[in-house]
Scaffold this active site. Structure first.
Site, PDB file in Angstrom:
ATOM      1  N   GLY A   1      38.968  36.275  39.820  1.00 31.43           N
ATOM      2  CA  GLY A   1      37.967  37.283  39.479  1.00 31.43           C
ATOM      3  C   GLY A   1      37.164  37.650  40.704  1.00 31.43           C
ATOM      4  O   GLY A   1      37.633  37.528  41.841  1.00 31.43           O
ATOM      5  N   SER A   2      35.919  38.076  40.485  1.00 32.92           N
ATOM      6  CA  SER A   2      35.114  38.606  41.591  1.00 32.92           C
ATOM      7  C   SER A   2      34.461  37.485  42.399  1.00 32.92           C
ATOM      8  O   SER A   2      34.294  36.359  41.912  1.00 32.92           O
ATOM      9  CB  SER A   2      34.034  39.533  41.028  1.00 32.92           C
TER      10      SER A   2
ATOM     11  N   LYS B   1      40.148  30.669  29.512  1.00 33.62           N
ATOM     12  CA  LYS B   1      39.044  31.546  29.062  1.00 33.62           C
ATOM     13  C   LYS B   1      39.530  32.955  29.337  1.00 33.62           C
ATOM     14  O   LYS B   1      39.569  33.403  30.465  1.00 33.62           O
ATOM     15  CB  LYS B   1      37.781  31.221  29.868  1.00 33.62           C
TER      16      LYS B   1
ATOM     17  N   GLY C   1      32.880  33.841  41.249  1.00 32.37           N
ATOM     18  CA  GLY C   1      33.470  32.666  41.897  1.00 32.37           C
ATOM     19  C   GLY C   1      32.404  31.776  42.511  1.00 32.37           C
ATOM     20  O   GLY C   1      32.463  30.546  42.399  1.00 32.37           O
TER      21      GLY C   1
ATOM     22  N   GLU D   1      40.686  32.595  43.423  1.00 36.99           N
ATOM     23  CA  GLU D   1      41.456  33.815  43.708  1.00 36.99           C
ATOM     24  C   GLU D   1      40.525  34.986  43.464  1.00 36.99           C
ATOM     25  O   GLU D   1      40.268  35.351  42.319  1.00 36.99           O
ATOM     26  CB  GLU D   1      42.661  33.904  42.761  1.00 36.99           C
TER      27      GLU D   1
HETATM   28  P1  NAD Z   1      34.721  38.936  36.948  1.00 36.12           P
HETATM   29  O1  NAD Z   1      34.394  37.985  38.021  1.00 36.12           O
HETATM   30  O2  NAD Z   1      33.646  39.790  36.405  1.00 36.12           O
HETATM   31  O3  NAD Z   1      35.343  38.173  35.696  1.00 36.12           O
HETATM   32  C1  NAD Z   1      36.469  37.346  35.816  1.00 36.12           C
HETATM   33  C2  NAD Z   1      36.434  36.322  34.706  1.00 36.12           C
HETATM   34  O4  NAD Z   1      35.304  35.470  34.923  1.00 36.12           O
HETATM   35  C3  NAD Z   1      36.265  36.908  33.308  1.00 36.12           C
HETATM   36  O5  NAD Z   1      37.046  36.161  32.406  1.00 36.12           O
HETATM   37  C4  NAD Z   1      34.783  36.701  33.036  1.00 36.12           C
HETATM   38  O6  NAD Z   1      34.471  36.600  31.672  1.00 36.12           O
HETATM   39  C5  NAD Z   1      34.552  35.375  33.726  1.00 36.12           C
HETATM   40  N1  NAD Z   1      33.145  35.113  34.076  1.00 36.12           N
HETATM   41  C6  NAD Z   1      32.161  36.011  34.354  1.00 36.12           C
HETATM   42  N2  NAD Z   1      31.000  35.374  34.620  1.00 36.12           N
HETATM   43  C7  NAD Z   1      31.267  34.046  34.529  1.00 36.12           C
HETATM   44  C8  NAD Z   1      30.481  32.871  34.718  1.00 36.12           C
HETATM   45  N3  NAD Z   1      29.185  32.941  35.051  1.00 36.12           N
HETATM   46  N4  NAD Z   1      31.071  31.667  34.556  1.00 36.12           N
HETATM   47  C9  NAD Z   1      32.397  31.580  34.242  1.00 36.12           C
HETATM   48  N5  NAD Z   1      33.184  32.661  34.039  1.00 36.12           N
HETATM   49  C10 NAD Z   1      32.630  33.871  34.185  1.00 36.12           C
HETATM   50  O7  NAD Z   1      35.933  39.814  37.488  1.00 36.12           O
HETATM   51  P2  NAD Z   1      36.666  41.017  36.735  1.00 36.12           P
HETATM   52  O8  NAD Z   1      35.841  42.238  36.828  1.00 36.12           O
HETATM   53  O9  NAD Z   1      37.138  40.566  35.387  1.00 36.12           O
HETATM   54  O10 NAD Z   1      37.978  41.150  37.632  1.00 36.12           O
HETATM   55  C11 NAD Z   1      38.032  41.919  38.768  1.00 36.12           C
HETATM   56  C12 NAD Z   1      37.938  41.042  40.002  1.00 36.12           C
HETATM   57  O11 NAD Z   1      38.972  40.072  39.981  1.00 36.12           O
HETATM   58  C13 NAD Z   1      38.140  41.823  41.278  1.00 36.12           C
HETATM   59  O12 NAD Z   1      37.245  41.375  42.244  1.00 36.12           O
HETATM   60  C14 NAD Z   1      39.573  41.481  41.654  1.00 36.12           C
HETATM   61  O13 NAD Z   1      39.858  41.662  43.026  1.00 36.12           O
HETATM   62  C15 NAD Z   1      39.646  40.059  41.237  1.00 36.12           C
HETATM   63  N6  NAD Z   1      41.047  39.629  41.063  1.00 36.12           N
HETATM   64  C16 NAD Z   1      41.557  38.740  41.969  1.00 36.12           C
HETATM   65  C17 NAD Z   1      42.891  38.350  41.859  1.00 36.12           C
HETATM   66  C18 NAD Z   1      43.514  37.388  42.837  1.00 36.12           C
HETATM   67  O14 NAD Z   1      44.580  36.853  42.560  1.00 36.12           O
HETATM   68  N7  NAD Z   1      42.908  37.140  43.985  1.00 36.12           N
HETATM   69  C19 NAD Z   1      43.681  38.859  40.826  1.00 36.12           C
HETATM   70  C20 NAD Z   1      43.112  39.761  39.938  1.00 36.12           C
HETATM   71  C21 NAD Z   1      41.779  40.131  40.062  1.00 36.12           C
END
Ligand code: NAD
Length: 479
Positions: free
Chosen positions: A231-232, A178, A236, A253
């Site tokens: 992601g965030s 996704k 998560g 992650e």
């Molecule tokens: P986000 O959580 O908003 O989105 C991440 C992904 O999740 C996107 O593809 C989004 O469409 C999807 N998503 C959102 N809501 C969802 C739901 N309810 N169900 C399933 N999927 C959903 O994060 P972001 O703003 O895209 O990315 C930034 C965050 O990612 C920061 O917190 C950053 O630290 C983290 N990050 C972590 C790592 C790691 O390896 N630990 C790497 C890169 C980014």
């Protein structure tokens, strides 16, 4: 700027397809704020088609039954094809993500390396034989989970997608990615590389959709067997609830608020450079960004002056002109970063430089260094995901550790010192999955990466990641 294809599609069952609803997302260049392309928007029906395609691939056993040397060659070929596509990928990623050309090139290289790295392991994953005494034969097998659902963020979309895709394929899983609704274009090249390398149909599917729509549809789909989320923390947590309902294993992650501790014997010139890069690279939109620096009081003022000088030496502008200081991803993100800066100022921190957006087209945030930060401030506790450094000071090492470990996160941390004994003592007490000594971001595809505490669990990269994508079956035989 290079001409970007104006319309991109999803990739399901070996074909490029529109979204079932016909809807599209506009894709914007963060350096100008202008629309540069559109991509097909996937909804529930598209996710379902992608999962069904992956299920058929798993049922075909094409990768599982493949001779291991062939699976190695296939992954190596994917790496080669990504590299060959580099000149096409780089301008696209710089345009839809904002990062500069050098970082886009690094991302292509890092992506190719994931395929090569896990290609080198695809023929070394095997079980063992366990002696059970006369009349018995016992052996274990490493079996793929099946369909791996991979949710990817926008900051390093191509490389992070490859980070999970490559070991998943090495373990003979089929994958549904996704992709993020902002900056999704780079990921499309994975499908081009897979086709050219000869990956059997259905083993890679890419759907671009909203989190609440496509993301939820994928992570709650009954046809998936494993989830990798990057992601965030808030997202998560939602996904983990869905996974719990169906007892699906997850790799999480998530975010960070990573701190570097600077001892008085550190080389201040290299520390200043490392600390500036740690927070200003890709406008601070890096999960493991060094967003806090905890500096011994005796060198605090001099180090802040040096970091400020390094930050001022970087030029700002569009990634396509290869400036080091590039825009943040969106207007929303810029607003959020500025709100955090305001909260810091209101709470009594001092912006030595920056603290606000830059008055020019696109989404540019001034590089920002706050001093006088205290542990209770939001700018010390929460992930800002922008070019904002919070500097705190300490007298005793235990105090520095308490500040560094005093947030909910535990993704990365750093130590700057010439004293190796002190470096190891500190590293051993930092609550973080990665510790950088004397150079932030030191490492590579070969080293394990992941979080302590609310930064997540499971490890990506390195040999450790393979364990996410296979499960052990024991076969006990009465001869
Ligand atoms: P986000 O959580 O908003 O989105 C991440 C992904 O999740 C996107 O593809 C989004 O469409 C999807 N998503 C959102 N809501 C969802 C739901 N309810 N169900 C399933 N999927 C959903 O994060 P972001 O703003 O895209 O990315 C930034 C965050 O990612 C920061 O917190 C950053 O630290 C983290 N990050 C972590 C790592 C790691 O390896 N630990 C790497 C890169 C980014």
């Amino acid at each position: 700027m290079a001409q970007i294809k104006s319309y991109w599609q999803n990739y399901i069952d070996g074909r490029w397809v529109d979204g079932a609803s016909g809807a599209r997302f506009p894709i914007e260049d963060p350096a100008t704020g202008r629309q540069i392309a559109e991509i097909a928007r996937a909804g529930k029906a598209d996710v379902d088609a992608a999962v069904q395609s992956a299920r058929r691939a798993v049922a075909s056993r094409a990768l599982y039954d493949m001779k291991p040397d062939k699976r190695c060659q296939l992954l190596n070929a994917m790496g080669r094809e990504i590299r060959a596509l580099g000149d096409e990928i780089v301008p696209v990623m710089t345009a839809d993500n904002g990062k500069n050309l050098d970082f886009s090139r690094d991302e292509v290289e890092g992506t190719a390396r994931y395929f090569e790295y896990y290609a080198g392991m695809a023929d070394k994953m095997h079980g063992r034989s366990i002696p059970l005494g006369d009349g018995y034969l016992d052996y274990t097998q490493l079996v793929p989970y099946g369909v791996s659902a991979q949710v990817v963020p926008w900051n390093f979309p191509l490389e992070l997608a490859a980070r999970s895709l490559a070991p998943a394929l090495a373990g003979a899983n089929a994958v549904v990615i996704k992709s993020p609704e902002i900056s999704p274009l780079g990921i499309c090249f994975l499908a081009i590389a897979a086709e050219r390398a000869g990956l059997p149909k259905g083993y890679l599917n890419i759907v671009c959709g909203n989190g609440e729509e496509a993301g939820e549809a994928l992570t709650s789909h009954p046809g998936i067997d494993q989830i990798v989320f990057t992601g965030s923390v808030a997202t998560g947590q939602r996904i983990m609830h869905k996974a719990a309902d169906r007892v699906v294993p997850c790799v999480m992650e998530m975010g960070g608020k990573s701190a570097g501790i600077v001892y008085p014997d550190a080389d201040l010139e290299t520390t200043a450079k490392s600390a500036a890069i740690a927070i200003l690279a890709h406008a601070g939109q890096v999960c493991s960004a060094g967003s806090r620096l905890i500096v011994h009081r005796s060198i605090h003022d001099e180090l802040v002056e040096r970091i400020t000088a390094v930050a001022k030496s970087f030029t700002m502008g569009p990634g396509v002109e290869n400036h080091f200081l590039t825009p943040v991803i969106s207007r929303n993100q810029l607003d959020k970063i500025e709100r955090y800066c305001q909260s810091g100022i209101q709470a009594g921190a001092r912006a030595v430089i920056g603290g606000r957006r830059v008055d020019r087209p696109g989404h540019f945030m001034a590089p920002t260094i706050f001093t006088g930060v205290t542990t209770d401030m939001l700018i010390n506790r929460e992930e800002i995901f922008g070019p904002v450094l919070s500097v705190l000071s300490f007298d005793q090492p235990e105090e520095a550790l308490a500040i560094a470990n005093g947030t909910d996160y535990g993704l990365a941390a750093g130590v700057y010192t010439r004293d190796l004994g002190r470096a190891h003592w500190t590293a051993d007490r930092l609550e973080a999955g990665s510790v950088f000594v004397n150079q932030w971001f030191a490492g590579g595809n070969e080293v394990p990466f992941g979080g302590f505490k609310r930064s997540g669990f499971g490890r990506e990269k390195g040999v450790e990641a393979l364990g996410n994508y296979v499960q052990t079956r024991n076969v006990a035989v009465r001869l």
